[in-house]
Design a protein around this motif. Structure first.
Motif, PDB file in Angstrom:
ATOM      1  N   GLY A  96      29.621  -7.880  -2.028  1.00 52.77           N
ATOM      2  CA  GLY A  96      30.917  -7.250  -2.584  1.00 52.77           C
ATOM      3  C   GLY A  96      31.476  -7.884  -3.869  1.00 52.77           C
ATOM      4  O   GLY A  96      30.923  -8.802  -4.136  1.00 52.77           O
ATOM      5  N   SER A  97      32.395  -7.102  -4.198  1.00 54.38           N
ATOM      6  CA  SER A  97      32.995  -7.864  -5.345  1.00 54.38           C
ATOM      7  C   SER A  97      34.599  -7.616  -5.518  1.00 54.38           C
ATOM      8  O   SER A  97      34.908  -6.425  -5.031  1.00 54.38           O
ATOM      9  N   HIS A  98      35.364  -8.439  -6.062  1.00 53.30           N
ATOM     10  CA  HIS A  98      36.739  -7.957  -6.346  1.00 53.30           C
ATOM     11  C   HIS A  98      37.162  -8.573  -7.625  1.00 53.30           C
ATOM     12  O   HIS A  98      37.028  -9.981  -8.028  1.00 53.30           O
ATOM     13  N   TRP A  99      37.591  -7.945  -8.366  1.00 56.74           N
ATOM     14  CA  TRP A  99      38.158  -8.203  -9.856  1.00 56.74           C
ATOM     15  C   TRP A  99      39.561  -8.277  -9.709  1.00 56.74           C
ATOM     16  O   TRP A  99      40.210  -7.504  -9.357  1.00 56.74           O
ATOM     17  N   PHE A 100      40.132  -9.568  -9.939  1.00 59.18           N
ATOM     18  CA  PHE A 100      41.575  -9.797  -9.860  1.00 59.18           C
ATOM     19  C   PHE A 100      42.273  -9.130 -11.234  1.00 59.18           C
ATOM     20  O   PHE A 100      43.630  -8.953 -11.155  1.00 59.18           O
ATOM     21  N   GLY A 101      41.550  -8.714 -12.121  1.00 57.21           N
ATOM     22  CA  GLY A 101      42.103  -8.309 -13.385  1.00 57.21           C
ATOM     23  C   GLY A 101      42.698  -9.182 -14.326  1.00 57.21           C
ATOM     24  O   GLY A 101      42.323 -10.539 -14.168  1.00 57.21           O
ATOM     25  N   ARG A 102      43.668  -8.923 -15.307  1.00 50.04           N
ATOM     26  CA  ARG A 102      44.021  -9.708 -16.173  1.00 50.04           C
ATOM     27  C   ARG A 102      45.542 -10.190 -15.557  1.00 50.04           C
ATOM     28  O   ARG A 102      46.307  -9.394 -14.995  1.00 50.04           O
ATOM     29  N   VAL A 103      45.539 -11.678 -15.248  1.00 45.55           N
ATOM     30  CA  VAL A 103      46.896 -12.311 -14.515  1.00 45.55           C
ATOM     31  C   VAL A 103      47.380 -13.319 -15.474  1.00 45.55           C
ATOM     32  O   VAL A 103      46.803 -13.903 -16.129  1.00 45.55           O
ATOM     33  N   MET A 104      48.553 -13.647 -15.030  1.00 46.78           N
ATOM     34  CA  MET A 104      49.159 -14.583 -16.008  1.00 46.78           C
ATOM     35  C   MET A 104      48.767 -15.863 -15.355  1.00 46.78           C
ATOM     36  O   MET A 104      48.667 -16.082 -14.220  1.00 46.78           O
ATOM     37  N   VAL A 105      48.766 -16.876 -16.303  1.00 48.23           N
ATOM     38  CA  VAL A 105      48.488 -18.173 -15.772  1.00 48.23           C
ATOM     39  C   VAL A 105      49.416 -18.711 -15.090  1.00 48.23           C
ATOM     40  O   VAL A 105      50.669 -18.659 -15.241  1.00 48.23           O
ATOM     41  N   GLN A 106      49.116 -19.767 -14.013  1.00 45.56           N
ATOM     42  CA  GLN A 106      50.200 -20.185 -13.057  1.00 45.56           C
ATOM     43  C   GLN A 106      50.557 -19.158 -12.021  1.00 45.56           C
ATOM     44  O   GLN A 106      51.557 -19.382 -11.240  1.00 45.56           O
ATOM     45  N   TRP A 124      44.258 -18.464  -8.588  1.00 48.42           N
ATOM     46  CA  TRP A 124      45.594 -19.109  -9.324  1.00 48.42           C
ATOM     47  C   TRP A 124      45.155 -20.101 -10.341  1.00 48.42           C
ATOM     48  O   TRP A 124      45.137 -21.253 -10.311  1.00 48.42           O
ATOM     49  N   PRO A 125      44.881 -19.292 -11.462  1.00 51.52           N
ATOM     50  CA  PRO A 125      44.526 -19.930 -12.872  1.00 51.52           C
ATOM     51  C   PRO A 125      45.469 -20.970 -13.573  1.00 51.52           C
ATOM     52  O   PRO A 125      46.724 -20.470 -13.358  1.00 51.52           O
ATOM     53  N   SER A 126      44.880 -21.945 -13.832  1.00 57.41           N
ATOM     54  CA  SER A 126      45.787 -23.095 -14.547  1.00 57.41           C
ATOM     55  C   SER A 126      45.857 -22.866 -15.995  1.00 57.41           C
ATOM     56  O   SER A 126      46.681 -23.587 -16.618  1.00 57.41           O
ATOM     57  N   PHE A 127      44.692 -22.401 -16.427  1.00 56.57           N
ATOM     58  CA  PHE A 127      44.432 -22.183 -17.900  1.00 56.57           C
ATOM     59  C   PHE A 127      43.891 -20.749 -18.157  1.00 56.57           C
ATOM     60  O   PHE A 127      43.191 -20.171 -17.396  1.00 56.57           O
ATOM     61  N   GLU A 128      44.176 -20.462 -19.554  1.00 57.32           N
ATOM     62  CA  GLU A 128      43.698 -19.172 -19.813  1.00 57.32           C
ATOM     63  C   GLU A 128      41.894 -19.134 -19.739  1.00 57.32           C
ATOM     64  O   GLU A 128      41.330 -20.168 -19.601  1.00 57.32           O
ATOM     65  N   GLY A 129      41.497 -17.851 -19.727  1.00 58.72           N
ATOM     66  CA  GLY A 129      40.108 -17.773 -19.697  1.00 58.72           C
ATOM     67  C   GLY A 129      39.387 -16.996 -18.679  1.00 58.72           C
ATOM     68  O   GLY A 129      40.356 -16.340 -17.693  1.00 58.72           O
ATOM     69  N   HIS A 130      38.276 -16.649 -18.836  1.00 57.67           N
ATOM     70  CA  HIS A 130      37.441 -15.906 -17.758  1.00 57.67           C
ATOM     71  C   HIS A 130      37.133 -16.772 -16.693  1.00 57.67           C
ATOM     72  O   HIS A 130      36.379 -17.864 -17.024  1.00 57.67           O
ATOM     73  N   HIS A 131      37.242 -16.653 -15.406  1.00 58.46           N
ATOM     74  CA  HIS A 131      36.818 -17.453 -14.173  1.00 58.46           C
ATOM     75  C   HIS A 131      36.155 -16.378 -13.392  1.00 58.46           C
ATOM     76  O   HIS A 131      36.595 -15.223 -12.989  1.00 58.46           O
ATOM     77  N   SER A 132      35.016 -17.002 -12.623  1.00 61.31           N
ATOM     78  CA  SER A 132      34.423 -16.352 -11.535  1.00 61.31           C
ATOM     79  C   SER A 132      33.974 -17.295 -10.512  1.00 61.31           C
ATOM     80  O   SER A 132      33.934 -18.458 -10.590  1.00 61.31           O
ATOM     81  N   ASP A 150      24.552 -12.621  10.769  1.00 57.61           N
ATOM     82  CA  ASP A 150      24.745 -12.061   9.546  1.00 57.61           C
ATOM     83  C   ASP A 150      25.753 -12.665   8.725  1.00 57.61           C
ATOM     84  O   ASP A 150      26.039 -13.888   9.067  1.00 57.61           O
ATOM     85  N   SER A 151      25.883 -12.409   7.424  1.00 56.20           N
ATOM     86  CA  SER A 151      26.758 -13.118   6.752  1.00 56.20           C
ATOM     87  C   SER A 151      27.504 -11.995   5.606  1.00 56.20           C
ATOM     88  O   SER A 151      26.992 -10.894   5.581  1.00 56.20           O
ATOM     89  N   VAL A 152      28.635 -12.441   4.957  1.00 54.02           N
ATOM     90  CA  VAL A 152      29.652 -11.541   3.915  1.00 54.02           C
ATOM     91  C   VAL A 152      29.465 -12.785   2.868  1.00 54.02           C
ATOM     92  O   VAL A 152      29.763 -13.784   2.860  1.00 54.02           O
ATOM     93  N   ARG A 153      29.088 -11.916   1.570  1.00 54.21           N
ATOM     94  CA  ARG A 153      29.191 -12.438   0.552  1.00 54.21           C
ATOM     95  C   ARG A 153      30.064 -11.428  -0.492  1.00 54.21           C
ATOM     96  O   ARG A 153      29.885 -10.383  -0.764  1.00 54.21           O
ATOM     97  N   ILE A 154      31.097 -12.282  -1.334  1.00 53.52           N
ATOM     98  CA  ILE A 154      31.902 -11.577  -2.026  1.00 53.52           C
ATOM     99  C   ILE A 154      32.213 -12.114  -3.438  1.00 53.52           C
ATOM    100  O   ILE A 154      32.459 -13.575  -3.600  1.00 53.52           O
ATOM    101  N   HIS A 155      31.492 -11.533  -4.521  1.00 55.80           N
ATOM    102  CA  HIS A 155      31.701 -12.048  -5.907  1.00 55.80           C
ATOM    103  C   HIS A 155      33.102 -11.634  -6.386  1.00 55.80           C
ATOM    104  O   HIS A 155      33.605 -10.579  -6.186  1.00 55.80           O
ATOM    105  N   VAL A 156      34.091 -12.808  -6.961  1.00 55.25           N
ATOM    106  CA  VAL A 156      35.328 -12.612  -7.285  1.00 55.25           C
ATOM    107  C   VAL A 156      35.323 -13.014  -8.664  1.00 55.25           C
ATOM    108  O   VAL A 156      34.746 -13.824  -9.280  1.00 55.25           O
ATOM    109  N   TRP A 157      36.194 -12.415  -9.708  1.00 52.30           N
ATOM    110  CA  TRP A 157      36.500 -12.981 -11.060  1.00 52.30           C
ATOM    111  C   TRP A 157      37.707 -12.533 -11.529  1.00 52.30           C
ATOM    112  O   TRP A 157      38.335 -11.412 -11.117  1.00 52.30           O
ATOM    113  N   GLY A 158      38.235 -12.912 -12.375  1.00 50.29           N
ATOM    114  CA  GLY A 158      39.593 -12.772 -13.286  1.00 50.29           C
ATOM    115  C   GLY A 158      39.776 -13.066 -14.617  1.00 50.29           C
ATOM    116  O   GLY A 158      38.891 -13.893 -14.860  1.00 50.29           O
TER     117      GLY A 158
END
Length: 135
Positions: free
Chosen positions: A41-51, A103-111, A121-129
């Protein structure tokens, strides 16, 4: 030769039917998307404000006919954290929940990636923002 192949296929089918199955359904509460364990699975947090703290909540449902025994859970990636209440045996039809926080501390793309292992069984979720100072 045909009889041997038929006997082999019949034995294989009977063997598979005799075993119970485990199956996990993961549902995102915020977006109502579903993920089975055959997929990542995956979840995109989108564009979010720092802090700023951003949360994605998921529910795991045991849709199989055997219990799932929790083993461990982990998350990788800068500025991502995870919390869950899936630290026991999950019987058929039972649910548990996990939250992934970005909860990003500075600007940029994070994953990152969240992984929850059950004995069966197992569950795997890719996340980024993308973290920004202003929109």
């Amino acid at each position: 030769m045909t009889k041997i192949i038929f006997a082999f296929v019949a034995a294989l089918c009977l063997n598979q039917a005799a075993h119970a199955t485990s199956s996990v359904l993961v549902t995102s509460i915020t977006e109502q998307e579903s993920v089975t364990t055959a997929d990542t699975g995956s979840h995109w947090f989108g564009r979010v404000m720092v802090q700023s703290r951003n949360l994605a909540r998921f529910t795991i449902t045991n849709t199989g006919d055997e219990a799932l025994d929790f083993v461990d859970a982990s998350i990788w990636g800068m500025f991502f954290d995870a919390y869950h209440n899936c630290n026991r045996t999950l019987l058929p039809k039972e649910k548990c929940r996990f939250d992934i926080v970005y909860w990003p501390s500075f600007e940029g793309h994070h994953s990152g990636e969240f992984l929850m292992n059950f004995k069966q069984d197992s569950v795997r979720i890719h996340v980024w923002g993308d973290a920004v100072r202003r929109f």
